[in-house]
Motif scaffolding. Structure first.
Motif, PDB file in Angstrom:
ATOM      1  N   LYS A   7       0.821  -1.208   0.000  1.00 57.63           N
ATOM      2  CA  LYS A   7       0.000   0.000   0.000  1.00 57.63           C
ATOM      3  C   LYS A   7       0.861   1.267   0.000  1.00 57.63           C
ATOM      4  O   LYS A   7       0.482   2.280  -0.572  1.00 57.63           O
ATOM      5  N   ILE A   8       2.029   1.199   0.625  1.00 60.15           N
ATOM      6  CA  ILE A   8       2.960   2.333   0.577  1.00 60.15           C
ATOM      7  C   ILE A   8       3.523   2.482  -0.832  1.00 60.15           C
ATOM      8  O   ILE A   8       3.568   3.588  -1.373  1.00 60.15           O
ATOM      9  N   ILE A   9       3.917   1.381  -1.432  1.00 59.71           N
ATOM     10  CA  ILE A   9       4.467   1.404  -2.796  1.00 59.71           C
ATOM     11  C   ILE A   9       3.456   2.003  -3.770  1.00 59.71           C
ATOM     12  O   ILE A   9       3.808   2.827  -4.617  1.00 59.71           O
ATOM     13  N   SER A  10       2.190   1.607  -3.638  1.00 61.06           N
ATOM     14  CA  SER A  10       1.149   2.083  -4.563  1.00 61.06           C
ATOM     15  C   SER A  10       0.558   3.425  -4.149  1.00 61.06           C
ATOM     16  O   SER A  10      -0.363   3.927  -4.801  1.00 61.06           O
ATOM     17  N   ARG A  11       1.085   3.981  -3.046  1.00 59.41           N
ATOM     18  CA  ARG A  11       0.652   5.290  -2.530  1.00 59.41           C
ATOM     19  C   ARG A  11      -0.792   5.282  -2.022  1.00 59.41           C
ATOM     20  O   ARG A  11      -1.451   6.296  -1.976  1.00 59.41           O
ATOM     21  N   ILE A  13      -1.421   4.451   1.052  1.00 62.80           N
ATOM     22  CA  ILE A  13      -1.241   5.047   2.377  1.00 62.80           C
ATOM     23  C   ILE A  13       0.045   5.876   2.348  1.00 62.80           C
ATOM     24  O   ILE A  13       0.976   5.559   1.608  1.00 62.80           O
ATOM     25  N   PRO A  14       0.102   6.932   3.141  1.00 61.05           N
ATOM     26  CA  PRO A  14       1.277   7.806   3.106  1.00 61.05           C
ATOM     27  C   PRO A  14       2.474   7.203   3.836  1.00 61.05           C
ATOM     28  O   PRO A  14       2.320   6.348   4.713  1.00 61.05           O
ATOM     29  N   ALA A  15       3.634   7.665   3.447  1.00 64.81           N
ATOM     30  CA  ALA A  15       4.879   7.288   4.119  1.00 64.81           C
ATOM     31  C   ALA A  15       5.875   8.413   3.906  1.00 64.81           C
ATOM     32  O   ALA A  15       5.754   9.193   2.964  1.00 64.81           O
ATOM     33  N   HIS A  24      12.999  -0.520  -5.875  1.00 60.60           N
ATOM     34  CA  HIS A  24      13.100  -0.401  -4.416  1.00 60.60           C
ATOM     35  C   HIS A  24      12.490   0.890  -3.915  1.00 60.60           C
ATOM     36  O   HIS A  24      12.365   1.844  -4.665  1.00 60.60           O
ATOM     37  N   ILE A  25      12.210   0.893  -2.620  1.00 60.09           N
ATOM     38  CA  ILE A  25      11.760   2.113  -1.971  1.00 60.09           C
ATOM     39  C   ILE A  25      12.265   2.090  -0.531  1.00 60.09           C
ATOM     40  O   ILE A  25      12.367   1.018   0.087  1.00 60.09           O
ATOM     41  N   ALA A  26      12.626   3.254  -0.022  1.00 60.67           N
ATOM     42  CA  ALA A  26      13.087   3.398   1.368  1.00 60.67           C
ATOM     43  C   ALA A  26      12.236   4.465   2.027  1.00 60.67           C
ATOM     44  O   ALA A  26      12.012   5.530   1.445  1.00 60.67           O
ATOM     45  N   PHE A  27      11.770   4.182   3.238  1.00 62.86           N
ATOM     46  CA  PHE A  27      10.913   5.112   3.957  1.00 62.86           C
ATOM     47  C   PHE A  27      11.144   4.970   5.451  1.00 62.86           C
ATOM     48  O   PHE A  27      11.609   3.933   5.931  1.00 62.86           O
TER      49      PHE A  27
END
Length: 129
Positions: A7-11, A13-15, A24-27
């Motif tokens: 859900k974070i990757i697809s936006r 939910i916020p992060a 990749h993604i880093a949060f």
């Protein structure tokens, strides 16, 4: 195997995203052990980190290395610790945690409660490092 990370990757939910590329993604961890505690994940939904193929595994660690260096520049600490636990969310992820003592990487420690402004300040510091 959708998770909160999906859900974070697809936006959905916020992060507080630190960096992102195609794979990749880093949060920032929403319940950090220390200021600057960051999660680095592959965008590919994979539960266990050792289930990534060799190239994906190497690329994830290479991305994590770049983020770890930025954290080390932005957050006062002796070093940035690394942990792969994976029990709380069924999606492969690497914890990068600024450390000043051995006990700082203990996941049974009480988690910090940061304000939205503190998260934003930390996010900006790491991005700009």
């Amino acid at each position: 195997m959708s998770s909160v990370f999906t859900k974070i990757i697809s936006r959905e939910i916020p992060a507080h995203i630190i960096a992102e590329d195609e794979q990749h993604i880093a949060f920032l961890d929403i319940s950090p052990l220390a200021k600057g505690h960051t999660l680095v994940i592959p965008k590919k939904e994979t539960d266990l980190i050792f289930d990534l193929d060799s190239e994906e595994f190497r690329n994830l660690w290479s991305f994590a290395q770049k983020i770890g260096k930025k954290i080390g520049k932005a957050i006062p600490c002796i070093r940035v610790g690394i942990a792969v636990v994976g029990l709380e969310v069924p999606h492969a992820h690497i914890h990068l945690v600024p450390l000043n003592t051995m006990g700082d990487l203990n996941f049974i420690n009480e988690r910090l409660k940061l304000s939205p402004e503190e998260f934003q300040e930390i996010q900006n510091a790491i991005i700009n490092a």
